[in-house]
Write an enzyme that holds these catalytic residues in place. Structure first.
Site, mmCIF file in Angstrom:
data_model
loop_
_atom_site.group_PDB
_atom_site.id
_atom_site.type_symbol
_atom_site.label_atom_id
_atom_site.label_comp_id
_atom_site.label_asym_id
_atom_site.label_seq_id
_atom_site.Cartn_x
_atom_site.Cartn_y
_atom_site.Cartn_z
ATOM 1 N N HIS A 192 0.827 -1.202 0.000
ATOM 2 C CA HIS A 192 0.000 0.000 0.000
ATOM 3 C C HIS A 192 0.865 1.257 0.000
ATOM 4 O O HIS A 192 0.619 2.196 -0.760
ATOM 5 C CB HIS A 192 -0.928 0.006 1.218
ATOM 6 C CG HIS A 192 -2.184 -0.767 1.001
ATOM 7 N ND1 HIS A 192 -2.196 -2.013 0.428
ATOM 8 C CD2 HIS A 192 -3.486 -0.472 1.278
ATOM 9 C CE1 HIS A 192 -3.442 -2.460 0.353
ATOM 10 N NE2 HIS A 192 -4.248 -1.530 0.864
ATOM 11 N N HIS A 277 1.490 -2.842 8.904
ATOM 12 C CA HIS A 277 2.858 -3.308 8.651
ATOM 13 C C HIS A 277 3.778 -2.714 9.714
ATOM 14 O O HIS A 277 3.425 -1.742 10.390
ATOM 15 C CB HIS A 277 3.337 -2.889 7.262
ATOM 16 C CG HIS A 277 2.585 -3.540 6.143
ATOM 17 N ND1 HIS A 277 2.933 -4.756 5.603
ATOM 18 C CD2 HIS A 277 1.478 -3.131 5.462
ATOM 19 C CE1 HIS A 277 2.077 -5.073 4.635
ATOM 20 N NE2 HIS A 277 1.186 -4.097 4.533
#
Length: 323
Positions: A192, A277
């Site tokens: 992303h 993340h």
């Protein structure tokens, strides 16, 4: 009587001359006035609205790319640190299946590709005078961008599946590990973060062609253009027609890109502050996106190699300064 008549005639002549003089001095033609600018015509409400929207779009889009890179990199690092130190409250955006993430971000390069393809086609059709070979070369920059997007996202998946392992022994597949309810521990570089910064930097470079767009009109109506640039009368006629016909569509595309940039930057913030993340995974993704931008727009497109795409705005018209 003669004298009286002569006096009346003299007075009449004086009055007529005085009338002409007064009206000629008190109501001068605007075009012949010196020292004063003519009063501009009143601005139409619709025209004013377009000017306002374009002003906002320019403020959003035409920020120097180097400044944006600095902001994005610092933002990713600071946001990731804050994410590790503080747990941000759950919200609509913390769910990976939210509408904006599924419908926009996951198809982020598709949205960016479509709008930039339209922008490049329309703008290059004007400053390249409709020469299809030149227009096609400009559009090929998106092929390079697509190559980076595909290569990096697939590489991230390959690295994660290769170096990672499941918390349950005997399972070597990430898909099987997740299906079994266990956790896959690997190097999952944030796709992303990479995608959003890749899209934002590509847009930042491509919209530079709109910065001096008014200058094209001034140049195309310059009587000495043929002597200043290597263009023909046919090129000038085609350029004037394309400019008049395509500029409204170009402005609409620029407005759509401004909206996309605002959305991408907001979703980048969301991706950074929520724990999708780890810090190294997000920072690695950001630097890889900047590296792809640098190789493309600072090396390849400036190389002047015939089979590579040129820089945005590069043409015989030379209406904008190329780095």
């Amino acid at each position: 009587m003669a004298a009286e008549g002569g006096t009346r005639e003299g007075n009449s002549g004086f009055t007529r001359r005085h009338f002409e003089y007064v009206h000629s001095t008190r109501r001068p033609d605007r075009k012949t006035m010196t020292g004063k600018k003519p009063i501009p015509e009143p601005t139409h409400v619709g025209h004013f609205a377009v000017m306002l929207v374009m002003k906002i779009c320019r403020s959003v889009l035409l920020i120097d790319t180097s400044v944006k890179i600095g902001v994005y990199l610092i933002g990713v690092m600071v946001g990731s640190v804050l994410c590790d130190l503080f747990a941000f409250p759950r919200s609509f955006f913390s769910n990976k299946r939210n509408f904006f993430n599924v419908f926009f971000v996951k198809m982020g390069w598709g949205w960016t590709f479509t709008l930039l393809l339209l922008l490049i086609f329309l703008t290059s059709s004007v400053y390249c005078f409709g020469r299809w070979n030149e227009v096609r070369r400009h559009m090929m920059r998106l092929a390079v961008g697509t190559f980076w997007w595909y290569l990096c996202t697939k590489s991230f998946e390959f690295i994660d599946s290769t170096v990672g392992q499941c918390t349950k022994l005997g399972i070597n597949s990430k898909i099987e590990c997740v299906r079994s309810g266990r956790e896959w521990i690997g190097l999952d570089i944030s796709g992303h973060v990479f995608l959003l910064i890749h899209c934002l930097l590509t847009i930042s470079e491509e919209v530079k062609v709109f910065k001096d767009w008014k200058k094209i009109g001034e140049m195309l109506y310059d009587d000495e253009l043929k002597e200043k640039r290597k263009v023909t009368e046919g090129d000038i006629s085609q350029g004037r027609l394309s400019l008049k016909t395509l500029t409204p569509f170009i402005k609409a595309t620029v407005a759509a890109l401004a909206f996309i940039v605002i959305l991408w930057e907001f979703m980048l913030l969301v991706s950074v502050i929520y724990r999708f993340h780890t810090l190294p995974q997000k920072i690695a993704a950001a630097f890889i996106a900047v590296l792809c931008w640098f190789v493309s727009y600072r090396i390849l497109f400036r190389s002047k190699i015939p089979w590579l795409p040129p820089q945005p705005g590069d043409s015989s018209l030379s209406y904008m300064k190329l780095a």
